[in-house]
Enzyme design. Structure first.
Site, PDB file in Angstrom:
ATOM      1  N   ASN A 111       0.762  -1.384   0.092  1.00  0.00           N
ATOM      2  CA  ASN A 111       0.034   0.361   0.204  1.00  0.00           C
ATOM      3  C   ASN A 111       0.432   1.232   0.310  1.00  0.00           C
ATOM      4  OD1 ASN A 111      -2.608   1.312   0.832  1.00  0.00           O
ATOM      5  ND2 ASN A 111      -1.730   2.293   2.569  1.00  0.00           N
ATOM      6  N   HIS A 113       0.597   5.135   1.383  1.00  0.00           N
ATOM      7  CA  HIS A 113       0.054   6.197   2.239  1.00  0.00           C
ATOM      8  C   HIS A 113       1.232   7.987   2.055  1.00  0.00           C
ATOM      9  CE1 HIS A 113      -2.940   7.236   5.389  1.00  0.00           C
ATOM     10  NE2 HIS A 113      -1.523   7.638   6.263  1.00  0.00           N
ATOM     11  N   SER A 140       4.909   6.852   2.109  1.00  0.00           N
ATOM     12  CA  SER A 140       5.008   5.416   2.570  1.00  0.00           C
ATOM     13  C   SER A 140       4.456   4.432   1.611  1.00  0.00           C
ATOM     14  CB  SER A 140       5.251   4.959   3.681  1.00  0.00           C
ATOM     15  OG  SER A 140       5.554   6.573   4.803  1.00  0.00           O
ATOM     16  N   ASP A 149      -3.089   0.938   7.920  1.00  0.00           N
ATOM     17  CA  ASP A 149      -1.735   1.473   7.923  1.00  0.00           C
ATOM     18  C   ASP A 149      -0.473   1.517   8.305  1.00  0.00           C
ATOM     19  OD1 ASP A 149      -2.856   3.021   5.688  1.00  0.00           O
ATOM     20  OD2 ASP A 149      -3.883   4.478   6.997  1.00  0.00           O
TER      21      ASP A 149
HETATM   22  C1  GAR Z   1      -2.354   9.042  -2.831  1.00  0.00           C
HETATM   23  O1  GAR Z   1      -2.203   9.653  -2.631  1.00  0.00           O
HETATM   24  C2  GAR Z   1      -2.658   7.474  -2.100  1.00  0.00           C
HETATM   25  O2  GAR Z   1      -1.586   7.343  -1.159  1.00  0.00           O
HETATM   26  C3  GAR Z   1      -3.719   7.872  -0.751  1.00  0.00           C
HETATM   27  O3  GAR Z   1      -4.544   8.240  -2.077  1.00  0.00           O
HETATM   28  C4  GAR Z   1      -3.563   8.863  -3.286  1.00  0.00           C
HETATM   29  C5  GAR Z   1      -4.440   8.205  -4.238  1.00  0.00           C
HETATM   30  O4  GAR Z   1      -4.519   9.086  -5.044  1.00  0.00           O
HETATM   31  N1  GAR Z   1      -3.719   6.945  -0.488  1.00  0.00           N
HETATM   32  C6  GAR Z   1      -4.320   6.746   1.351  1.00  0.00           C
HETATM   33  O5  GAR Z   1      -4.739   7.326   1.601  1.00  0.00           O
HETATM   34  C7  GAR Z   1      -4.436   5.007   1.603  1.00  0.00           C
HETATM   35  N2  GAR Z   1      -4.856   5.357   2.684  1.00  0.00           N
HETATM   36  P1  GAR Z   1      -4.044   8.575  -7.111  1.00  0.00           P
HETATM   37  O6  GAR Z   1      -5.091   7.624  -7.764  1.00  0.00           O
HETATM   38  O7  GAR Z   1      -3.373   9.451  -7.599  1.00  0.00           O
HETATM   39  O8  GAR Z   1      -3.225   7.373  -7.102  1.00  0.00           O
END
Ligand code: GAR
Length: 206
Positions: A111, A113, A140, A149
């Site tokens: 994942n 984060h 991360s 997480d």
């Molecule tokens: C990213 O910033 C990712 O780190 C976050 O969602 C976004 C997705 O963007 N994930 C979380 O917050 C998970 N807890 P993307 O669809 O443009 O890749």
């Protein structure tokens, strides 16, 4: 070269999925994305899949925010098995996994984060870090376990907070950092370079 079979699960815009798909086009990259799974029929990630010719599977996960409805996780596992998936990357998949996926792919789910874990778990991590006033934010990539997480950390990248930053400008630089560490973590995992010893992940040094 042997390319390991990777699935990406995404709920939103899909910019990390795009960074992964672009890396997989490299001749020397040890993984290929064999399918995208999304729980959002309007996800931007779907057009990324079209652009890169990657099959897309929609799974109805129900309307409870953050949770997968009964049967949804089994359905995802069933579809991933059809594609003979070896590894799973959660690229903005906004649901908490329960046991089915974790037991189907033990130690093989990653994942990303948008914080330097263990700080700022959960939703809106960039906003949490900005509001807290940290001088160094970041992102991360970690193994997924049954905590939220909380699995062993593979890679992190620090992003300094500038006086002139808004939450949006900070989030933009964090996202750019995500696009660097996400493909790198997949490369390390798919080429069997990672060893997990308790909470420590070894084998990431350049
Ligand atoms: C990213 O910033 C990712 O780190 C976050 O969602 C976004 C997705 O963007 N994930 C979380 O917050 C998970 N807890 P993307 O669809 O443009 O890749």
């Amino acid at each position: 070269m042997l390319r390991r079979r990777l699935a990406v699960l995404a709920s939103g815009r899909g910019s990390n999925f795009k960074a992964i798909a672009a890396s997989c086009r490299r001749d020397d990259f040890p993984a290929e994305v064999v399918c995208l799974v999304t729980d959002n029929a309007k996800a931007g990630a779907i057009s990324v899949a079209e652009e890169y010719g990657i099959p897309c599977e929609y799974v109805d996960a129900g309307s409870r925010r953050g949770r997968l409805q009964d049967g949804a996780e089994e359905e995802i596992v069933r579809r991933l098995r059809e594609y003979e998936v070896e590894f799973v990357f959660l690229a903005g998949f906004m649901r908490i996994l329960r046991t089915e996926l974790l037991s189907a792919f033990p130690g093989r789910i990653l994942n990303v984060h948008p914080s330097l874990l263990p700080s700022f778990k959960g939703l809106h991590a960039q906003q949490q870090a900005f509001d807290y006033g940290v001088r160094v934010a970041g992102c991360s990539v970690h193994f997924v376990d049954d905590s939220v997480d909380g699995g062993p950390i593979i890679l992190q990248e620090a992003v300094p907070v500038e006086d002139a930053d808004s939450c949006e400008s900070l989030a933009e630089r964090i996202l750019a950092a995500e696009h660097r560490i996400v493909p790198r973590a997949i490369e390390l995992l798919a080429s069997d370079q990672l060893r997990v010893e308790g909470r420590r992940v070894l084998g990431t040094d350049d």
